[in-house]
Design a protein around this motif. Structure first.
Motif: not given
Length: 317
Positions: A164-166, A168, A222, A226-229
């Motif tokens: 989820t860091k890079e 989404p 979250h 980070y881009k995701g969750d």
């Protein structure tokens, strides 16, 4: 509504079915696409707003794309989504996008190819990852479902979070359940949602709780930047039963108002008996109005000789 279109699957995940597979339903036992479409139209008219297509693996059933196209045209259906293992999905993604599918759940329990083979008994990791890449490329929302299993993939929890860091994506960790399809006694839950969360918080103390959507089955979090969750689903602990708004229909047409019940009526049989739509709707409403209060009550209502160990493939898990 979660509609399982087939009990068959091209993987053999050990927590879902024996390595040799199951006693598959015959074609006559399955709901036809025409029956499923009629059923979906009826339930949308009754108030269902979202349909998730599941299996088994839905894409192993022939002509699924034609059925999805017909479903997508039902007036009043707000959302059509799919759960898939991703083995066959990548080449179909542009067409799925065109027919209006905006969200896909991808089943993936590990980011290690060797562990993937150990869990699934199939060497298909690269095809699943290609599906993930194509889903993101075509701007389709991705939820990754990972079942957490003691001694099998707990070392994947942190690497999955790092996705989820890079990317989404929403990575959802799911408690293991007793639906293994082979009748073996369930050994109990060693990694419940609290332990999973503790594992994540130990690495990411800065993690933030998100506001969960209405009727959400997951507790959502979250990591700043980070881009995701991340989500954690207490599927065995059953902490979300009080707000559950889901029903499911198995490949043979059995309505389940709870994952843990033994089935409350068979819609396919009612249709094939010639019963009028209004009478079927009345039976459906009666089933909805008499849902068990939670998954524990539903499991207790089962026949004592019928413990909850069907395969997830047969009940659209």
């Amino acid at each position: 509504m979660r509609l399982a279109v087939t009990d068959r699957c091209n993987l053999r995940c050990f927590y879902c079915m024996p390595e040799e597979g199951l006693n598959w339903l015959s074609r006559a036992e399955l709901m036809s696409y025409e029956e499923m479409l009629k059923n979906c139209e009826m339930l949308v008219k009754m108030g269902i707003e979202k349909i998730r297509i599941t299996g088994g693996e839905p894409f192993v059933r022939r002509d699924l794309m034609k059925f999805l196209a017909a479903l997508s045209k039902i007036k009043g259906l707000n959302e059509l989504t799919i759960t898939t293992n991703g083995v066959l999905t990548a080449p179909l993604i542009p067409e799925l996008r065109k027919m209006g599918i905006r969200s896909v759940n991808l089943s993936l329990d590990t980011l290690d190819a060797n562990r993937f083979f150990a869990i699934t008994h199939r060497d298909e990791f690269s095809r699943v990852m290609a599906t993930l890449e194509q889903l993101l490329k075509h701007d389709i929302e991705v939820k990754i479902n990972a079942v957490v299993m003691d001694g099998k993939n707990t070392q994947d929890i942190i690497p999955m979070v790092e996705l989820t860091k890079e990317l989404p994506v929403s990575v959802r960790f799911i408690e293991e359940m007793p639906f293994n399809g082979d009748g073996h006694v369930y050994g109990g839950l060693k990694w419940d949602y609290i332990r999973i969360l503790d594992e994540i918080k130990g690495k990411y103390p800065e993690i933030e709780k998100l506001t969960d959507a209405a009727y959400s089955t997951s507790y959502n979090y979250h990591i700043p930047g980070y881009k995701g969750d991340i989500g954690v689903i207490a599927a065995y602990s059953r902490t979300f039963c009080g707000t559950c708004n889901r029903i499911r229909i198995t490949p043979e047409g059995t309505l389940k108002t709870c994952l843990y019940d033994g089935g409350v009526l068979n819609i396919k049989d009612l249709m094939r008996s010639g019963m009028q739509d209004a009478d079927i709707e009345a039976k459906l409403l009666n089933a909805f109005n008499n849902r068990p209060k939670d998954g524990w009550e539903a499991e207790k209502s089962r026949n004592i000789n019928d413990p909850a160990h069907e395969s997830m493939a047969t009940i659209g898990g």
